[in-house]
Design an enzyme around this catalytic site. Sequence first.
Site, PDB file in Angstrom:
ATOM      1  N   GLU A 127       2.514  -1.734  13.232  1.00 11.42           N
ATOM      2  CA  GLU A 127       1.567  -1.387  14.313  1.00 11.42           C
ATOM      3  C   GLU A 127       0.654  -2.543  14.706  1.00 11.42           C
ATOM      4  O   GLU A 127       0.185  -2.617  15.832  1.00 11.42           O
ATOM      5  CB  GLU A 127       0.717  -0.167  13.920  1.00 11.42           C
ATOM      6  CG  GLU A 127      -0.199  -0.322  12.718  1.00 11.42           C
ATOM      7  CD  GLU A 127       0.489  -0.023  11.388  1.00 11.42           C
ATOM      8  OE1 GLU A 127       1.742   0.020  11.352  1.00 11.42           O
ATOM      9  OE2 GLU A 127      -0.221   0.156  10.385  1.00 11.42           O
TER      10      GLU A 127
ATOM     11  N   CYS B 100       4.121   1.615   5.128  1.00 12.82           N
ATOM     12  CA  CYS B 100       3.509   1.118   3.890  1.00 12.82           C
ATOM     13  C   CYS B 100       3.487   2.183   2.793  1.00 12.82           C
ATOM     14  O   CYS B 100       4.487   2.399   2.130  1.00 12.82           O
ATOM     15  CB  CYS B 100       2.129   0.538   4.181  1.00 12.82           C
ATOM     16  SG  CYS B 100       1.606  -0.599   2.874  1.00 12.82           S
TER      17      CYS B 100
ATOM     18  N   HIS C 178       3.151  -3.220   8.069  1.00 10.89           N
ATOM     19  CA  HIS C 178       2.451  -2.438   9.102  1.00 10.89           C
ATOM     20  C   HIS C 178       2.842  -2.986  10.474  1.00 10.89           C
ATOM     21  O   HIS C 178       2.145  -3.841  11.028  1.00 10.89           O
ATOM     22  CB  HIS C 178       0.940  -2.568   8.928  1.00 10.89           C
ATOM     23  CG  HIS C 178       0.416  -1.934   7.688  1.00 10.89           C
ATOM     24  ND1 HIS C 178      -0.102  -0.662   7.677  1.00 10.89           N
ATOM     25  CD2 HIS C 178       0.322  -2.392   6.419  1.00 10.89           C
ATOM     26  CE1 HIS C 178      -0.494  -0.365   6.450  1.00 10.89           C
ATOM     27  NE2 HIS C 178      -0.249  -1.397   5.662  1.00 10.89           N
TER      28      HIS C 178
END
Length: 549
Positions: free
Chosen positions: A508, A381, A506
């Site tokens: 993750e 990001c 993102h």
Amino acid sequence: MAKFVFVTGGVMSGIGKGVIAASIGRILQARGFRVTAVKIDPYLNYDAGTMNPYIHGEVFVTEDGGETDMDIGTYERFLDINLPKSHNITTGQVYSSVIERERKGDFLGKCVQIIPHITDEIKDRILNISKETVDVVIVEIGGTVGDIESLPYLEAARQFRLDQGISNVVNVHVTLVPMLDVVGEQKTKPTQHSVQELRRIGVQPDVIIARSKIPLRSEPRKKIALFCNVEESAVFTSQDISSIYESPLLLDEQGLGTYLVNRFQLSKNTPDWSTWKKMLNSHLNPHGEATIAICGKYAELADCYVSVNDALRDAGAALDTKVDLEFIETDDFEKDPARVRVLSSFDGVLVPGGFGSRGSEGKIKAIEYCRTHDIPFLGICFGFQLGVVEYARSLGIEDAASSELNPQSSNHVIDLMPEQNNVLEKGGTMRLGAHEIFIEEGSLAQSLYHNQSVWERHRHRYEVNPNYISQLSSGGLRFSGKSDSNRRMEILEMPRNKFHFATQFHAEFKSRPGRPSPPYFGLIRAALTTKNPEITTEHLVAHKSRGSR
Ligand code: GLN
């Protein structure tokens, strides 16, 4: 009809109630039951989006664009499900809907009160969730018993059991049993007080889970059972462990699963822990090692990158590798640029998401060092945006910047998205949640994702300025992932480097133990092959990521 487990916390916050709630869910899932989880946050904020992650922990983003408490992330990872934003209930949301209905005249003539109107709204929200196809709903009430804010929720939980029947609701109370250093005695008084407080409100716990350094000894266990009015067989310990993924097994071995199944009168299926144990083993006993630097500001470090840390560890486990993380203060690189050389001692570097200009020039220096020294780099990001700024500067656009960092610059290679220009409110206004990303044929991104299109989650206001794309691309930077009919740049990679890769999204948030996120997998794989050039990479293939929601 669904069964409900209410999880409350006593003594103090931060004792791992979220992990225990998720573990309870996993224990039931292991027996073949369909489980979902809800987090109640008693604060007045509407959602976690406006809360400072450096104080309150990471803002987790759901598939449908909710900005939620990080416990939702813990549930998603433990249960391997995607949760919608309605699973994070806050006082802000509850009061907003009750007041909105009052303004519409829904309660005409009545005095609107905490009991029954607020408590009804809370119960309705939980009941609505139980209409999803699930067998068990885990409801974690945030905060600590005794907090003023949580009272309406505990009252709603009390009523809930009365409404739904005792065989359908189990109350679990998680407390802390401290140890006296001198004699190693386990003290139960804080637990007794916390349960007294809970019972004063009318909630009798069925199960007590004591957080303690070591397993609860027999004497304190007996004492807790007697004073808290709980069967001794329903007092469990959650002692300190090396991986949170051990927690469900630890509790199940003590009989929590059997207790819940009996109490709920559910079928007594034998639990299947085979996949979980395999995953746990890869987390606990890896053979290799990789050291990754996370470049940020010290203040950002603790809880605010939980998902990033977990994604790195999930990727490491999949590659039989222990990932050691070190946080590097990028402010230092601004004060003394030579210090950036410290990065050469790492196997890989990650520049995570972030906001605001402080420390950002240092992050840019870190990215430049990685690119020019071919150190595996993953940008997330803000890290992606700074990667674009860094590369633009290397092409001679000296004042290249993001308008977030330097409004005066005449070269905003990263700029506000058009729809953000007139936004005055702060809450829920970013580009949020999962968007579809199209991946270019023959790119590194494609070799990681094994897919032409993927859904990944976002949380940003700025993006690559389309006016600079051709200049950046002709310099060698490849935008290998795009969204929104190719209008938005989502992935960058530098083909001439081993691994110089960054994403506007993102990744993750979708990493799961046993099923790592492809960009994180790519970073750790590159870190390993840089460290041991003789390592063969053929078997180091990422799991196929989920192409759709
Ligand atoms: N500050 C940047 C933006 O708003 C990046 C956000 C982030 O890293 N989550 O676009």
